[in-house]
Motif scaffolding. Structure first.
Motif, PDB file in Angstrom:
ATOM      1  N   ASP A  22      13.022   3.511 -10.650  1.00 37.73           N
ATOM      2  CA  ASP A  22      13.183   4.709 -10.246  1.00 37.73           C
ATOM      3  C   ASP A  22      12.647   5.268  -9.097  1.00 37.73           C
ATOM      4  N   LYS A  23      12.115   4.411  -8.127  1.00 41.93           N
ATOM      5  CA  LYS A  23      11.875   4.981  -6.946  1.00 41.93           C
ATOM      6  C   LYS A  23      13.070   4.787  -5.808  1.00 41.93           C
ATOM      7  N   ILE A  24      12.668   4.051  -4.785  1.00 50.40           N
ATOM      8  CA  ILE A  24      14.153   4.242  -3.897  1.00 50.40           C
ATOM      9  C   ILE A  24      15.174   3.676  -4.286  1.00 50.40           C
ATOM     10  N   PRO A  43       1.036  -1.114   0.175  1.00 51.58           N
ATOM     11  CA  PRO A  43       0.122  -0.093  -0.074  1.00 51.58           C
ATOM     12  C   PRO A  43       0.868   1.218   0.074  1.00 51.58           C
ATOM     13  N   SER A  44       1.582   1.507  -1.035  1.00 53.05           N
ATOM     14  CA  SER A  44       2.581   2.478  -1.220  1.00 53.05           C
ATOM     15  C   SER A  44       2.045   3.918  -0.843  1.00 53.05           C
ATOM     16  N   ASN A  45       1.212   4.401  -1.316  1.00 57.47           N
ATOM     17  CA  ASN A  45       0.849   5.990  -0.970  1.00 57.47           C
ATOM     18  C   ASN A  45      -0.178   6.206   0.138  1.00 57.47           C
ATOM     19  N   GLU A  65       4.470 -10.852  -5.015  1.00 57.88           N
ATOM     20  CA  GLU A  65       4.296  -9.512  -4.277  1.00 57.88           C
ATOM     21  C   GLU A  65       4.553  -8.356  -5.097  1.00 57.88           C
ATOM     22  N   ASP A  66       3.859  -7.236  -5.158  1.00 58.10           N
ATOM     23  CA  ASP A  66       4.156  -5.867  -5.972  1.00 58.10           C
ATOM     24  C   ASP A  66       4.611  -5.301  -4.838  1.00 58.10           C
ATOM     25  N   LEU A  67       5.909  -5.139  -4.597  1.00 54.10           N
ATOM     26  CA  LEU A  67       6.565  -4.228  -3.576  1.00 54.10           C
ATOM     27  C   LEU A  67       6.601  -2.728  -4.054  1.00 54.10           C
TER      28      LEU A  67
HETATM   29  C1  LIG Z   1       4.719   2.645  -7.964  1.00 55.80           C
HETATM   30  C2  LIG Z   1       3.785   1.504  -7.938  1.00 55.80           C
HETATM   31  C3  LIG Z   1       3.571   0.901  -9.080  1.00 55.80           C
HETATM   32  C4  LIG Z   1       3.811   1.458 -10.360  1.00 55.80           C
HETATM   33  O1  LIG Z   1       5.166   1.300 -10.676  1.00 55.80           O
HETATM   34  P1  LIG Z   1       5.748   2.108 -11.994  1.00 55.80           P
HETATM   35  O2  LIG Z   1       7.170   2.003 -11.982  1.00 55.80           O
HETATM   36  O3  LIG Z   1       5.398   3.438 -11.830  1.00 55.80           O
HETATM   37  O4  LIG Z   1       5.085   1.451 -13.241  1.00 55.80           O
HETATM   38  C5  LIG Z   1       2.910  -0.321  -8.772  1.00 55.80           C
HETATM   39  N1  LIG Z   1       2.642  -0.731  -7.613  1.00 55.80           N
HETATM   40  C6  LIG Z   1       3.145  -0.311  -6.269  1.00 55.80           C
HETATM   41  C7  LIG Z   1       2.904  -0.952  -5.114  1.00 55.80           C
HETATM   42  C8  LIG Z   1       3.842   0.931  -6.529  1.00 55.80           C
HETATM   43  O5  LIG Z   1       4.355   1.489  -5.564  1.00 55.80           O
END
Ligand SMILES: *Cc1c(COP(=O)(O)O)cnc(C)c1O
Length: 474
Positions: free
Chosen positions: A300-302, A233-235, A263-265
């Motif tokens: 391109d996140k952390i 739950p990223s955001n 898992e989508d991390l």
């Molecule tokens: C940011 C994020 C995405 C999307 O990732 P992108 O690289 O922008 O396509 C998908 N799932 C989660 C949990 C995220 O935090």
């Protein structure tokens, strides 16, 4: 046409004053743009403005030929045509992974690697040892494995593509169970239910928004189920009366029932949590150790690299993804792969604190305070000349990019304010219009320059833009 009509006669007289195309193209004010624009484009722009003026003259809206105004319109149009659209800005928001401003800034060596790959030929899909066709994925796979402990890895265009590929290749026309607390939307365009629909995976929701138990997952499993999908739950955070099963418990359940745990991390954290001081965030390695079969995350996140989506985990599953035809449509370009490889090598060397995103996230409050004081001093006389004060104040920064939402980072900003008539919104707009645009927030009647997201080498340019903006609004 009645030529006796005085209006028409006036219009004809004004029309005759419009310069001819030949004259226009020879005029210095237009010819100035000839190095940036080819002749057809230059002509086209002039034709457009001439057409508009002709119409306005005929309709009576323009009754006098104002040469300065006419040429200002043409040069304005030509300037817009020659100004690059995607261009650098200075990020004074304090949000490190700012999605609208391009998320991560690459390390210099990642930029160099991308430039080298872009300039010439490369080993993109060529195996130098064998002298034959190679794999574009090979350049980063072993690095990702070494850094995460995964058996295998594959990268695609972004994390949304990674999730799509995993679902389409492994769960098309089947069921995947997702907790109701994890049916997230990220950045307005990535929504788990939509991605599942595109992949042809049936979404089976289980549990409640705040609480999902292991037995909820267990009860949702049918003969059609192939996967339990866990989504970070990223955001947002649900706080209070909240439960979700431990990753290890979910993995045991999945494997006991012959299912996959995916898992989508979101953010791909590759270094131990303690080092980053992002308490409570899970690293990719921890996910895999917890028994997750495949983990997906953004580059391109952390992680601090280029835009990619990485999928790491069991070799047998990654091999299936490699063979799945959709992969071809989602693959990364050579400059991206070069930048990613260079970034991953920095982790391998233990140099990850030099990756700009990680450097900014880990910047100490004391260091930011010192920078804010120094920068406030640097611009003090400039501000005083415009009857403004510049002072260092504590502020709240953020990791951003849908990571670590509830925990702000303590930062320092230079606050511009002071006089009665000061209009911070006007300065904010003027900063955006600078030759090096600046994006900065307004808070409590002051304009804030958060220091965390300004690179040290950008400070001179920031001072220049500030001077340009203050000049414009004074
Ligand atoms: C940011 C994020 C995405 C999307 O990732 P992108 O690289 O922008 O396509 C998908 N799932 C989660 C949990 C995220 O935090």
């Amino acid at each position: 046409m009645n030529i006796e009509d005085p209006c028409v006669q006036t219009a004809q007289t004004v029309l005759r004053q419009l310069p001819s195309m030949d004259k226009l193209l020879l005029d210095d004010r237009v010819a100035f743009f000839a190095t940036e624009l080819n002749r057809p484009t230059l002509k086209d722009a002039c034709t457009g403005v001439l057409g508009v003026w002709r119409e306005k003259i005929l309709s009576g809206e323009i009754t006098r030929f104002d040469e300065d105004l006419f040429y200002a319109e043409i040069t304005g149009k030509l300037r817009r045509l020659t100004t690059p659209s995607l261009r650098p800005v200075l990020n004074c928001t304090g949000v490190v992974v700012h999605t609208n401003l391009g998320r991560s800034c690459l390390a210099e060596e990642a930029v160099d690697a991308a430039a080298a790959a872009g300039m010439g030929y490369s080993t993109l899909e060529y195996d130098l040892d064998k002298g034959e066709r190679g794999q574009r994925n090979a350049h980063v796979e072993s690095l990702l494995c070494r850094l995460t402990g995964a058996e295998a890895a594959v990268v695609v265009n972004n994390n949304a593509a990674a999730v799509l590929l995993v679902l389409a290749a492994l769960a098309a026309n089947k069921d995947a169970v997702v907790s109701r607390g994890e049916l997230v939307e990220i950045g307005g365009s990535f929504r788990i239910p939509d991605i599942m629909r595109f992949a042809g995976t049936r979404l089976v929701e289980t549990g409640c928004t705040n609480r999902t138990h292991l037995r909820d997952y267990e009860n949702a499993i049918t003969d059609e189920t192939v996967m339990l999908l866990k989504v970070h739950p990223s955001n947002f955070r649900v706080v209070g009366f909240v439960t979700s099963p431990e990753r290890e418990e979910l993995a045991k359940l999945a494997h006991r029932r012959g299912l996959l745990l995916v898992e989508d991390l979101g953010s791909g954290i590759l270094v131990p949590d303690e080092d980053l001081a992002l308490e409570g965030e899970t690293t990719v390695t921890e996910c895999l150790r917890g028994g997750v079969d495949l983990v997906t995350f953004s580059g391109d996140k952390i992680l601090g690299g280029p835009q990619v989506g990485a999928i790491v985990g069991k070799k047998e599953l990654i091999d299936k993804l490699r063979r799945y035809p959709l992969l071809r449509a989602l693959r990364c370009g050579k400059m991206t792969l070069a930048a990613l490889e260079a970034t991953l090598r920095m982790y391998l060397r233990g140099d990850w604190k030099k990756i700009p995103t990680l450097e900014m996230i880990t910047a100490s409050e004391d260091a930011l305070h010192a920078r804010a004081e120094r920068f406030a001093g640097k611009i003090a006389s400039l501000c005083a000349a415009h009857h403004l004060s510049a002072r260092a104040i504590p502020c709240e920064d953020a990791v951003g990019g849908g990571a670590y939402p509830e925990r702000p980072l303590s930062g320092w900003a230079v606050a511009l304010g002071g006089t009665e008539g000061f209009n911070p919104s006007a300065l904010q707009a003027a900063l955006r219009a600078c030759s090096t645009p600046v994006v900065a927030p307004v808070k409590d009647g002051e304009l804030l320059l958060h220091m965390r997201t300004v690179r040290a080498f950008e400070e001179d340019r920031l001072a220049e833009s500030l001077s340009e903006a203050l000049e414009r609004i004074s």
